[in-house]
Design a protein around this motif. Structure first.
Motif, PDB file in Angstrom:
ATOM      1  N   ASN A  33       5.486  -5.082   8.794  1.00 55.08           N
ATOM      2  CA  ASN A  33       4.915  -5.289  10.143  1.00 55.08           C
ATOM      3  C   ASN A  33       5.626  -6.422  10.863  1.00 55.08           C
ATOM      4  O   ASN A  33       5.866  -7.479  10.279  1.00 55.08           O
ATOM      5  CB  ASN A  33       3.435  -5.655  10.035  1.00 55.08           C
ATOM      6  N   GLN A  57      -5.946   4.180  12.299  1.00 51.65           N
ATOM      7  CA  GLN A  57      -7.046   4.532  11.392  1.00 51.65           C
ATOM      8  C   GLN A  57      -8.309   4.952  12.126  1.00 51.65           C
ATOM      9  O   GLN A  57      -9.095   5.746  11.609  1.00 51.65           O
ATOM     10  CB  GLN A  57      -7.441   3.339  10.526  1.00 51.65           C
ATOM     11  N   PRO A  95      -5.199 -10.939   6.111  1.00 49.86           N
ATOM     12  CA  PRO A  95      -4.377 -11.284   7.292  1.00 49.86           C
ATOM     13  C   PRO A  95      -5.128 -11.237   8.616  1.00 49.86           C
ATOM     14  O   PRO A  95      -4.767 -11.956   9.542  1.00 49.86           O
ATOM     15  CB  PRO A  95      -3.250 -10.242   7.264  1.00 49.86           C
ATOM     16  N   ASP A 102       3.303   1.593  14.970  1.00 48.69           N
ATOM     17  CA  ASP A 102       2.064   1.398  14.198  1.00 48.69           C
ATOM     18  C   ASP A 102       0.846   1.556  15.111  1.00 48.69           C
ATOM     19  O   ASP A 102       0.948   1.381  16.321  1.00 48.69           O
ATOM     20  CB  ASP A 102       2.099  -0.032  13.623  1.00 48.69           C
ATOM     21  N   ASP A 103      -0.281   1.830  14.559  1.00 50.65           N
ATOM     22  CA  ASP A 103      -1.562   1.923  15.298  1.00 50.65           C
ATOM     23  C   ASP A 103      -1.447   2.813  16.527  1.00 50.65           C
ATOM     24  O   ASP A 103      -2.024   2.508  17.587  1.00 50.65           O
ATOM     25  CB  ASP A 103      -2.032   0.528  15.743  1.00 50.65           C
ATOM     26  N   PHE A 137      -7.110   4.322   1.504  1.00 48.37           N
ATOM     27  CA  PHE A 137      -7.795   3.974   0.274  1.00 48.37           C
ATOM     28  C   PHE A 137      -8.046   5.190  -0.625  1.00 48.37           C
ATOM     29  O   PHE A 137      -8.204   5.061  -1.831  1.00 48.37           O
ATOM     30  CB  PHE A 137      -9.142   3.300   0.588  1.00 48.37           C
ATOM     31  N   GLN A 170       0.853  -1.194   0.000  1.00 48.14           N
ATOM     32  CA  GLN A 170       0.000   0.000   0.000  1.00 48.14           C
ATOM     33  C   GLN A 170       0.891   1.247   0.000  1.00 48.14           C
ATOM     34  O   GLN A 170       1.714   1.426   0.912  1.00 48.14           O
ATOM     35  CB  GLN A 170      -0.925   0.013   1.208  1.00 48.14           C
ATOM     36  N   GLU A 218      -9.521   7.924   3.949  1.00 46.49           N
ATOM     37  CA  GLU A 218     -10.461   7.459   2.926  1.00 46.49           C
ATOM     38  C   GLU A 218     -11.162   8.596   2.197  1.00 46.49           C
ATOM     39  O   GLU A 218     -11.657   8.416   1.079  1.00 46.49           O
ATOM     40  CB  GLU A 218     -11.522   6.563   3.575  1.00 46.49           C
ATOM     41  N   GLU A 238      -2.917   6.889   9.001  1.00 46.26           N
ATOM     42  CA  GLU A 238      -3.365   5.672   8.308  1.00 46.26           C
ATOM     43  C   GLU A 238      -4.862   5.746   8.040  1.00 46.26           C
ATOM     44  O   GLU A 238      -5.602   6.418   8.760  1.00 46.26           O
ATOM     45  CB  GLU A 238      -3.151   4.460   9.210  1.00 46.26           C
ATOM     46  N   GLY A 239      -5.296   5.023   7.054  1.00 44.45           N
ATOM     47  CA  GLY A 239      -6.732   4.843   6.808  1.00 44.45           C
ATOM     48  C   GLY A 239      -7.439   6.082   6.295  1.00 44.45           C
ATOM     49  O   GLY A 239      -8.617   6.298   6.595  1.00 44.45           O
ATOM     50  N   GLU A 250       3.672   0.003   2.396  1.00 36.40           N
ATOM     51  CA  GLU A 250       3.602  -0.944   3.533  1.00 36.40           C
ATOM     52  C   GLU A 250       3.324  -2.316   2.945  1.00 36.40           C
ATOM     53  O   GLU A 250       2.381  -2.484   2.163  1.00 36.40           O
ATOM     54  CB  GLU A 250       2.499  -0.554   4.516  1.00 36.40           C
ATOM     55  N   VAL A 256       0.569  -8.880   3.869  1.00 36.67           N
ATOM     56  CA  VAL A 256       0.551 -10.256   3.398  1.00 36.67           C
ATOM     57  C   VAL A 256      -0.865 -10.717   3.056  1.00 36.67           C
ATOM     58  O   VAL A 256      -1.835 -10.274   3.668  1.00 36.67           O
ATOM     59  CB  VAL A 256       1.206 -11.189   4.449  1.00 36.67           C
ATOM     60  N   ARG A 257      -0.967 -11.578   2.063  1.00 35.91           N
ATOM     61  CA  ARG A 257      -2.245 -12.192   1.680  1.00 35.91           C
ATOM     62  C   ARG A 257      -2.012 -13.687   1.502  1.00 35.91           C
ATOM     63  O   ARG A 257      -0.906 -14.122   1.200  1.00 35.91           O
ATOM     64  CB  ARG A 257      -2.739 -11.616   0.322  1.00 35.91           C
TER      65      ARG A 257
HETATM   66  N1  LIG Z   1       2.586  -9.099  11.529  1.00 35.34           N
HETATM   67  C1  LIG Z   1       2.060  -8.828  10.348  1.00 35.34           C
HETATM   68  N2  LIG Z   1       0.855  -8.227  10.269  1.00 35.34           N
HETATM   69  C2  LIG Z   1       0.373  -7.959   9.050  1.00 35.34           C
HETATM   70  C3  LIG Z   1       1.032  -8.282   7.878  1.00 35.34           C
HETATM   71  N3  LIG Z   1       0.271  -7.904   6.851  1.00 35.34           N
HETATM   72  C4  LIG Z   1      -0.810  -7.342   7.347  1.00 35.34           C
HETATM   73  N4  LIG Z   1      -0.763  -7.384   8.681  1.00 35.34           N
HETATM   74  C5  LIG Z   1      -1.727  -6.873   9.627  1.00 35.34           C
HETATM   75  O1  LIG Z   1      -2.986  -7.391   9.371  1.00 35.34           O
HETATM   76  C6  LIG Z   1      -3.971  -6.440   9.689  1.00 35.34           C
HETATM   77  C7  LIG Z   1      -4.927  -6.304   8.538  1.00 35.34           C
HETATM   78  O2  LIG Z   1      -4.195  -5.931   7.397  1.00 35.34           O
HETATM   79  P1  LIG Z   1      -4.872  -5.708   5.998  1.00 35.34           P
HETATM   80  O3  LIG Z   1      -6.092  -6.515   5.905  1.00 35.34           O
HETATM   81  O4  LIG Z   1      -3.819  -5.855   4.986  1.00 35.34           O
HETATM   82  O5  LIG Z   1      -5.297  -4.235   6.124  1.00 35.34           O
HETATM   83  C8  LIG Z   1      -4.358  -3.202   5.924  1.00 35.34           C
HETATM   84  C9  LIG Z   1      -4.879  -2.227   4.949  1.00 35.34           C
HETATM   85  O6  LIG Z   1      -5.486  -2.825   3.847  1.00 35.34           O
HETATM   86  C10 LIG Z   1      -5.849  -1.449   5.770  1.00 35.34           C
HETATM   87  N5  LIG Z   1      -6.095  -0.099   5.230  1.00 35.34           N
HETATM   88  C11 LIG Z   1      -5.230   0.800   4.659  1.00 35.34           C
HETATM   89  N6  LIG Z   1      -5.843   1.945   4.302  1.00 35.34           N
HETATM   90  C12 LIG Z   1      -7.145   1.798   4.660  1.00 35.34           C
HETATM   91  C13 LIG Z   1      -8.238   2.621   4.601  1.00 35.34           C
HETATM   92  O7  LIG Z   1      -8.223   3.787   4.073  1.00 35.34           O
HETATM   93  N7  LIG Z   1      -9.433   2.143   5.066  1.00 35.34           N
HETATM   94  C14 LIG Z   1      -9.512   0.883   5.616  1.00 35.34           C
HETATM   95  N8  LIG Z   1     -10.697   0.468   6.046  1.00 35.34           N
HETATM   96  N9  LIG Z   1      -8.462   0.090   5.693  1.00 35.34           N
HETATM   97  C15 LIG Z   1      -7.287   0.516   5.268  1.00 35.34           C
HETATM   98  O8  LIG Z   1      -5.223  -1.289   6.999  1.00 35.34           O
HETATM   99  C16 LIG Z   1      -4.310  -2.403   7.218  1.00 35.34           C
HETATM  100  C17 LIG Z   1      -2.939  -1.855   7.512  1.00 35.34           C
HETATM  101  O9  LIG Z   1      -2.948  -1.487   8.807  1.00 35.34           O
HETATM  102  P2  LIG Z   1      -1.602  -1.188   9.567  1.00 35.34           P
HETATM  103  O10 LIG Z   1      -0.790  -2.418   9.555  1.00 35.34           O
HETATM  104  O11 LIG Z   1      -2.047  -0.834  10.924  1.00 35.34           O
HETATM  105  O12 LIG Z   1      -0.948  -0.096   8.840  1.00 35.34           O
HETATM  106  C18 LIG Z   1      -3.237  -5.166  10.010  1.00 35.34           C
HETATM  107  O13 LIG Z   1      -3.194  -4.923  11.358  1.00 35.34           O
HETATM  108  C19 LIG Z   1      -1.880  -5.379   9.486  1.00 35.34           C
HETATM  109  O14 LIG Z   1      -0.890  -4.716  10.256  1.00 35.34           O
HETATM  110  C20 LIG Z   1       2.293  -8.925   8.001  1.00 35.34           C
HETATM  111  O15 LIG Z   1       2.953  -9.223   7.016  1.00 35.34           O
HETATM  112  N10 LIG Z   1       2.772  -9.160   9.250  1.00 35.34           N
END
Ligand SMILES: Nc1nc2c(ncn2[C@@H]2O[C@H](COP(=O)(O)O[C@H]3[C@@H](O)[C@H](n4cnc5c(=O)[nH]c(N)nc54)O[C@@H]3COP(=O)(O)O)[C@@H](O)[C@H]2O)c(=O)[nH]1
Length: 821
Positions: free
Chosen positions: A652, A737, A608, A713-714, A792, A579, A773, A770-771, A593, A596-597
């Motif tokens: 992460n 987020q 994840p 993070d977070d 997003f 992302q 939208e 983060e997040g 960032e 993983v999928r």
């Molecule tokens: N230890 C590890 N944790 C991981 C890894 N890959 C992912 N993760 C953690 O899984 C949680 C869910 O992740 P994901 O479904 O990939 O969601 C990420 C984004 O898709 C989502 N995101 C980003 N922008 C937006 C947005 O505008 N709106 C919205 N609703 N969602 C959004 O946020 C997730 C990323 O969050 P963060 O990590 O806090 O930056 C998540 O906690 C991941 O950390 C891994 O390889 N290892």
């Protein structure tokens, strides 16, 4: 002088048979010899009363045979005179009998002494058998010829014939073996003296042979001598036997005295009260320990009824141990509780052993009183350790399971409902990590106390371990009763806890199941209550959930995921999406960032949030985390190689990787292996990982030393301590987020975001939101100069090729057509 000597010799010869034949004067000799055997026989019989064994029996037999022989000779001597029988006719009968008696007596006595001295019963028995057989065979073989020989050979004075020679030779030979045997197998004066006696008997026999050889010309010399040897032999045997028996008696008495002393010492020194009690239940004697135990002296105990002393009763109890021991003839024991005179309770183990009299009847009994107070206490302690939790004093898992089975059995019989509540404290680990285990333990104790206050007496509150508690509530009317209890618990824990002048808040998630509707056995109920508890946790905690069938399905699914995950890595089912992160100052993609999928062969792409928690629980996250790090760095290096501008690669890390693994070594290896410049790797950590600050400072320091960037993070969802920003070498804060989502809706969140941005600016780290939208969120963030954004609104996570395309297309001045400052 010569005359005097001849006179003496003549006198001795007269009374010992030296003048030939058997007459009344020789009777003196037989009386003397018989008296000696009789004396020995009496002594042996008296001994036999005390020691009835085969050795004494053999001696009695031997002495009897010796006596019988002399009595027979005496009878012959007197009978000859009284009946006026021709000595020759009489002689035809009695020598063989005399010889047999003499031989048998000799053999038995020799065998008895062999047995007596060597203890070899079998040898003595065999010798006896052979000796008697030989003697009797000789008798049978010669008896019929004897009379003929005498009558047909009147020249033979009194029949000293070859038959005599045979008998005496056999008798002499039969004495050789025991003498030799004793000489070989025993030593000491006793052996010598008995051998001497046997030699005397041997000489008695051989001198007779010599006499016969001289045609009995010197009979008046040989006969006194051989009969003297015979007397000496008998006397020596008697002397040795009586003396030996006397010293044996003395030894036995000393043994008894010593044994009595030993037993007394034992009885007096053993840590048990011991008493001898008669058939009327009166104490005859007791040891000192008993007096000490009952705090009474011997006079106070002796003569008293035992039940008054041991069992605090006025009457002998129905199931009196002593009576039972005496009637059954067996030892019996029982454990009782007793209150001592000073009111202290004590545990006693009473045992009674019957004491039999000579007729084998139990007339007394020994009572042993053992103070088992300490043992009882120790047993209770062990029981508590085995069934109770040492921290809270609540029943532990085994006891809880036992009570649950009981409650189920009872409910099944009476058609009742049992509720089982499974509690797990929310974020208790954080308390432990931040406040230390001592505070954590105290908190658990306080929680246990509050939970106890919520339960009824018939309920069971148990601690399963850690922060897990279970409540079994039998006899509930319906699910509403269980909800009421859960509400009560949540309310009880809602009040803050004050420990060491600190105020702590703790909540709990509760899973509820009901018997019989949710499961038919304890294991199943517990498992389902656990699932329901997790469902309550998933809803954010501080709540309760009843178990539902759907939860079961989810649990099954989760289990399947767990199984499939093991193959997924080797099957190449995992892949990364990236992302983009954008700087609103330059409108450039400054980083990505890695997310993983899992491309599951049957279920399709799994996010994840579904599999990372499972991977964390099973420990699989270590392998997966290493793969993600390596793959992300490899991709980052590839983009650099492809000529893309420098991009931060955010990866992460989960708590397990950070605390348990050799993370510094792993990162260093991966950077080296992939060739990604270290400053392009940004490791994303969560606040909870930094709670054990000492370890965190050291690990972060080492990572920093590798040149890697560190991001939190977070931010805002954990302890949100700004201390982290001061203590740790952080390069970036990623605002969670949830704060961004609420922009425009909650005034409070805006203030928090502004505070984070302001503090971060003053302390150094960059801030990323983060997040994002919506445009509104973006404008707000730009207005407070939050430079970096991810969300997003700008881009969803992309595949690597899409990331490259996006960056190439946007160069230069990418994104300016969307936003302007
Ligand atoms: N230890 C590890 N944790 C991981 C890894 N890959 C992912 N993760 C953690 O899984 C949680 C869910 O992740 P994901 O479904 O990939 O969601 C990420 C984004 O898709 C989502 N995101 C980003 N922008 C937006 C947005 O505008 N709106 C919205 N609703 N969602 C959004 O946020 C997730 C990323 O969050 P963060 O990590 O806090 O930056 C998540 O906690 C991941 O950390 C891994 O390889 N290892």
């Amino acid at each position: 002088m010569q005359e005097a000597l001849l006179g003496i010799l003549d006198f001795v010869a007269r009374f010992t048979g030296g003048h030939g034949g058997i007459d009344d004067e020789v009777a003196v000799y037989f009386v003397l010899a018989g008296a000696m055997w009789l004396n020995l026989l009496f002594f042996a019989l008296w001994r036999r009363r005390n020691e009835a064994n085969s050795r004494e029996a053999l001696l009695v037999l031997g002495f009897s045979a010796g006596l019988a022989r002399e009595l027979f000779m005496l009878a012959m001597a007197i009978g000859q005179k009284a009946l006026m029988v021709d000595p020759r006719h009489l002689h035809a009968f009695f020598p063989p009998v005399e010889h047999v008696l003499s031989g048998v007596a000799t053999v038995i006595v020799a065998a008895a002494f062999m047995r007596y001295l060597t203890g070899d019963f079998f040898l003595a028995r065999n010798y006896l058998g052979i000796g008697i057989t030989l003697t009797l065979s000789c008798y049978i073989a010669t008896f019929s010829w004897w009379a003929d020989y005498i009558t047909t050979n009147p020249a033979s004075k009194f029949g000293q014939t070859w038959c005599d020679v045979l008998f005496h030779t056999i008798a002499a030979l039969l004495l050789v073996f025991p003498t030799w045997h004793l000489f070989r197998h025993r030593t000491g004066w006793l052996r010598n003296i008995i051998c001497f006696a046997l030699v005397c008997f041997f000489l008695t026999e051989t001198l007779k042979l010599v006499d016969i050889a001289y045609g009995e010309r010197y009979e008046y010399i040989f006969t006194p001598i051989r009969r003297s040897f015979n007397l000496i032999g008998i006397y020596v045997l008697g002397y040795v036997y009586i003396r030996e028996q006397e010293s044996r008696r003395r030894r036995a008495t000393a043994k008894v005295v010593e044994s009595e002393k030993r037993y007394r010492t034992l009885v007096e020194n053993v840590n048990m009260g011991i008493s001898l009690i008669d058939g009327n239940n009166r104490i005859v004697m007791n040891n000192g320990y008993l007096e000490k135990m009952f705090r009474k002296n011997a006079e106070k105990l002796t003569g008293r009824f035992c039940y008054q002393e041991f069992e605090n009763r006025d009457e002998c109890c129905d199931n009196c141990l002593g009576v039972e021991a005496m009637t059954t003839g067996r030892a019996v024991s029982r454990e009782v509780e007793r209150i001592l005179d000073d009111g202290e309770p004590s545990g006693l183990r009473l045992s009674a052993f019957p004491v039999f009299n000579e007729q084998g009847k139990a007339t007394k009994f020994i009572k042993v009183v053992e103070d088992i107070t300490d043992r009882k206490r120790a047993e209770e302690k062990i029981r508590r350790l085995a069934y109770y939790d040492s921290l809270t004093g609540l029943p532990n898992r085994p006891l809880m399971m036992d009570r649950l089975s009981q409650a189920i059995r009872h409910a099944r019989r009476h058609g009742e409902v049992v509720a089982l509540l499974f509690l797990d404290l929310d974020r208790f680990k954080d308390v432990n990590d931040s406040q230390g285990h001592r505070v954590g333990d105290r908190l658990l104790q306080e929680v246990a106390a509050r939970l106890s206050g919520c339960t009824r007496e018939s309920d069971t509150l148990a601690r399963l371990g850690g922060d897990e508690f279970v409540i079994i509530a039998p006899g509930v009317r319906a699910a509403t009763d269980a909800s009421l209890l859960a509400d009560k618990i949540l309310a009880a824990l809602a009040e803050p806890f004050t420990l060491d002048r600190q105020t702590l808040h703790i909540a709990t998630s509760i899973g509820i199941v009901l018997f019989p509707s949710d499961g038919g056995n304890g294991e199943m109920l517990l498992q389902r209550a656990d699932m329901a508890m997790y469902a309550a946790k998933d809803r954010g905690g501080n709540s309760y959930r009843f178990f539902s069938a759907e939860m079961n399905t989810r649990a099954v699914e989760r289990h399947e995921l767990e199984e499939d995950m093991r193959q997924a890595l080797t099957n190449g089912e995992f892949f990364l999406m990236y992302q983009p992160q954008v700087n609103t100052g330059t409108w450039k993609v400054v980083g990505v960032e890695a997310l993983v999928r899992w491309n599951h062969p049957r279920k399709g792409v799994i996010l994840p949030s579904r599999f990372i928690p499972v991977a964390e629980e099973t420990g699989f996250i270590s392998k997966l985390g290493r793969w993600v790090l390596e793959e992300a760095c490899r991709q980052g290096a590839q983009w650099q190689h492809d000529g893309l501008p420098p991009l931060q690669m955010g990866v992460n890390l989960c708590a397990r990787q950070f605390t348990h693994e050799e993370i510094v070594g792993t990162v260093s290896d991966v950077l080296q292996k992939t060739g990604l410049p270290s400053e392009l790797l940004e490791i994303e950590l969560t606040e909870t990982m930094l709670m054990d600050s000492e370890t965190a400072v050291s690990t972060l320091g080492q990572l920093k030393a590798l040149g890697v960037r560190l991001a939190i993070d977070d931010f805002g969802t954990g302890y949100s301590s700004f201390n982290y920003l001061k203590h740790f070498p952080l390069d970036r804060i990623k605002i969670d987020q949830s704060f961004i989502r609420d922009i425009g809706q909650s005034r409070g969140n805006g203030a928090i975001i502004e505070a984070i941005v302001a503090v971060a600016r003053s302390l150094g780290p960059e801030v990323l939101a983060e997040g994002v939208e919506t445009e509104e969120q973006l404008r707000y963030l730009m207005s407070i100069t939050c430079a970096d954004i991810q969300g997003f609104y700008f881009s969803r996570p992309l595949l690597p090729d899409d990331v490259s395309r996006l960056i190439r297309e946007s160069l230069p001045g990418f994104g300016t057509h969307h936003f302007t400052n």
